[in-house]
Write a protein that holds these residues in place. Sequence first.
Motif, PDB file in Angstrom:
ATOM      1  N   PHE A  31       0.856  -1.181   0.000  1.00 26.25           N
ATOM      2  CA  PHE A  31       0.000   0.000   0.000  1.00 26.25           C
ATOM      3  C   PHE A  31       0.892   1.230   0.000  1.00 26.25           C
ATOM      4  O   PHE A  31       1.762   1.377   0.858  1.00 26.25           O
ATOM      5  CB  PHE A  31      -0.919   0.020   1.218  1.00 26.25           C
ATOM      6  CG  PHE A  31      -1.868   1.186   1.258  1.00 26.25           C
ATOM      7  CD1 PHE A  31      -2.645   1.505   0.163  1.00 26.25           C
ATOM      8  CD2 PHE A  31      -1.975   1.978   2.394  1.00 26.25           C
ATOM      9  CE1 PHE A  31      -3.514   2.579   0.185  1.00 26.25           C
ATOM     10  CE2 PHE A  31      -2.845   3.059   2.439  1.00 26.25           C
ATOM     11  CZ  PHE A  31      -3.616   3.356   1.324  1.00 26.25           C
ATOM     12  N   ILE A  32       0.701   2.080  -0.996  1.00 24.77           N
ATOM     13  CA  ILE A  32       1.407   3.349  -1.096  1.00 24.77           C
ATOM     14  C   ILE A  32       0.385   4.450  -0.838  1.00 24.77           C
ATOM     15  O   ILE A  32      -0.656   4.496  -1.494  1.00 24.77           O
ATOM     16  CB  ILE A  32       2.054   3.526  -2.482  1.00 24.77           C
ATOM     17  CG1 ILE A  32       3.058   2.389  -2.756  1.00 24.77           C
ATOM     18  CG2 ILE A  32       2.733   4.879  -2.600  1.00 24.77           C
ATOM     19  CD1 ILE A  32       3.660   2.421  -4.138  1.00 24.77           C
ATOM     20  N   TYR A  33       0.670   5.329   0.131  1.00 26.60           N
ATOM     21  CA  TYR A  33      -0.295   6.374   0.449  1.00 26.60           C
ATOM     22  C   TYR A  33       0.398   7.720   0.566  1.00 26.60           C
ATOM     23  O   TYR A  33       1.566   7.818   0.946  1.00 26.60           O
ATOM     24  CB  TYR A  33      -1.073   6.049   1.725  1.00 26.60           C
ATOM     25  CG  TYR A  33      -0.250   5.844   2.968  1.00 26.60           C
ATOM     26  CD1 TYR A  33      -0.098   6.846   3.912  1.00 26.60           C
ATOM     27  CD2 TYR A  33       0.372   4.616   3.219  1.00 26.60           C
ATOM     28  CE1 TYR A  33       0.647   6.648   5.067  1.00 26.60           C
ATOM     29  CE2 TYR A  33       1.123   4.408   4.366  1.00 26.60           C
ATOM     30  CZ  TYR A  33       1.249   5.432   5.287  1.00 26.60           C
ATOM     31  OH  TYR A  33       1.982   5.234   6.428  1.00 26.60           O
ATOM     32  N   ASN A  34      -0.347   8.755   0.211  1.00 29.25           N
ATOM     33  CA  ASN A  34       0.179  10.110   0.093  1.00 29.25           C
ATOM     34  C   ASN A  34      -0.372  10.959   1.231  1.00 29.25           C
ATOM     35  O   ASN A  34      -1.556  11.285   1.275  1.00 29.25           O
ATOM     36  CB  ASN A  34      -0.242  10.684  -1.271  1.00 29.25           C
ATOM     37  CG  ASN A  34       0.268  12.098  -1.473  1.00 29.25           C
ATOM     38  OD1 ASN A  34       1.149  12.560  -0.747  1.00 29.25           O
ATOM     39  ND2 ASN A  34      -0.287  12.784  -2.449  1.00 29.25           N
ATOM     40  N   LEU A  35       0.487  11.327   2.169  1.00 30.81           N
ATOM     41  CA  LEU A  35       0.053  12.078   3.345  1.00 30.81           C
ATOM     42  C   LEU A  35      -0.346  13.514   3.027  1.00 30.81           C
ATOM     43  O   LEU A  35      -0.919  14.195   3.885  1.00 30.81           O
ATOM     44  CB  LEU A  35       1.165  12.072   4.403  1.00 30.81           C
ATOM     45  CG  LEU A  35       1.397  10.731   5.104  1.00 30.81           C
ATOM     46  CD1 LEU A  35       2.629  10.813   6.001  1.00 30.81           C
ATOM     47  CD2 LEU A  35       0.188  10.313   5.914  1.00 30.81           C
ATOM     48  N   SER A  36      -0.080  13.981   1.808  1.00 27.00           N
ATOM     49  CA  SER A  36      -0.515  15.326   1.443  1.00 27.00           C
ATOM     50  C   SER A  36      -1.981  15.364   1.037  1.00 27.00           C
ATOM     51  O   SER A  36      -2.514  16.445   0.774  1.00 27.00           O
ATOM     52  CB  SER A  36       0.352  15.864   0.296  1.00 27.00           C
ATOM     53  OG  SER A  36       0.149  15.104  -0.885  1.00 27.00           O
ATOM     54  N   ASP A  37      -2.634  14.207   0.985  1.00 23.50           N
ATOM     55  CA  ASP A  37      -4.075  14.152   0.706  1.00 23.50           C
ATOM     56  C   ASP A  37      -4.824  14.550   1.977  1.00 23.50           C
ATOM     57  O   ASP A  37      -5.055  13.728   2.870  1.00 23.50           O
ATOM     58  CB  ASP A  37      -4.459  12.745   0.258  1.00 23.50           C
ATOM     59  CG  ASP A  37      -5.915  12.653  -0.182  1.00 23.50           C
ATOM     60  OD1 ASP A  37      -6.671  13.617   0.039  1.00 23.50           O
ATOM     61  OD2 ASP A  37      -6.299  11.608  -0.749  1.00 23.50           O
ATOM     62  N   THR A  38      -5.197  15.812   2.057  1.00 20.72           N
ATOM     63  CA  THR A  38      -5.804  16.320   3.291  1.00 20.72           C
ATOM     64  C   THR A  38      -7.215  15.796   3.519  1.00 20.72           C
ATOM     65  O   THR A  38      -7.716  15.855   4.645  1.00 20.72           O
ATOM     66  CB  THR A  38      -5.844  17.858   3.257  1.00 20.72           C
ATOM     67  OG1 THR A  38      -6.556  18.284   2.077  1.00 20.72           O
ATOM     68  CG2 THR A  38      -4.429  18.425   3.223  1.00 20.72           C
TER      69      THR A  38
END
Length: 451
Positions: A152-159
């Motif tokens: 799982f790759i997730y983007n912490l900039s997705d508010t």
Amino acid sequence: MPLVNLSAVPHPFTPLPVNTGRSSERQSLKYPEDNSRSSRELTRCGCTLQYTPAPGLLHGTAATFVVTDGNGTACIMANFSAAFVTSYDTRNGPTNVTFDLPPDAAVLNSSSSCGKENASAPSLVIAFGRGHRLILNFTRNATRYSVQLMGFIYNLSDTQIFPNASSKEIKTVESATDIRADINKKYRCVSNNQIHMRNVTVTLHDATIQAYLASSSFSKEETRCEQDGPFPTTAPPPPPRPSPSPTPESPSVHKYNVSGANGTCLLASMGLQLNVTYSKRDNTTVSGLFSIDPSNTSATGSCGAQLVTLDLRSSHIHSLLFQFGMDPNTSQFFLQGIQLNMTVPDARDPTFQADNSSLRALQATIGNSYKCNAEERVEVTEAFSVNIFKVWVQAFQVQGDKFGSVEECQLDENSMLIPIAVGGALAGLVLIVLIAYLIGRKRSHAGYQTI
């Protein structure tokens, strides 16, 4: 066979080729904001990848993902719904978020593949949101195939999913799975199947998955998952007699150290055991004991003028946070709060959370240490308590990474009073017997006359 390298999956904002079905022109793949089209086809080097929403698709419901080769023959099919529990850091400390695989999730043409014999393995990569990826890498032997690795790759900039995240990084986690089936059979699992990947837990529900397909549809025969239970072909044997639950062993004692810019602010040596009351899938209520294994637990923390924290995390404990405060009026420190966010695999709701910031435990004078050899039980909520073994703790003014003068707990003082009281009672009894003996002897001499 080589697996998909998670680090090689395209950056969340890298344009990807897509065939909308309206023309043969190449367009950049944008994360869809509407799901009005019933299917999407993504092409890559002669390999066509299709995503078809299930009829009546709603948020959190099952969707079907298909990977086909250049001849239009499916090599991977998957139908499932997925829920994510992710722990991440915010400006106010660690927190967690729960979200579902959304209806606009789509198969990535740049990373999904039917694989090549002795060169690469089949893989299914599903994208959603602002750069999030769910990745299934397959492998096989002569008789079985499996999802060897889930990532799982997730983007912490997705508010929208990760509000107030302290980092804007793109994170990657991965883990082996127990998803496996016989060749030419589909994998079927109606029950929840949880895959734990460090601080992320993915739960697949009502899953049907098949790779290395012989035709462009799921096989009629299936291999059922262990979570669905046994499927006997004959009369089931009588149920075994219930055996008494074994008494859990005391947890290992470990020394934790939290340091800041001004040196050590917390020393804690203790064994920890979590007592959790929860409802199982059959709606029965049980109490489970979960011991903290220091060898599989990471420890972090923070030092503040009025608050010191210790945060413990493991594969199933997303965060066990201890908060130590101080009372300037009495010059004492104490355990004022405990927060828990963990996964209980056999619970009806696998995510268990509890929080209490108004505790008053493990209390001692600032500059001294609190010590208790007896087991202490700290009630956090009605459904959660912490059993603490052989605790020795000091918060705030710690000199030279060494514990200060000891203040014993009341339980230890009471345990010392018992042998003293017993010894005093025995001494008194001996004294009474001795006095009675002397009096009796004197009276016996008084009954005789000297000749």
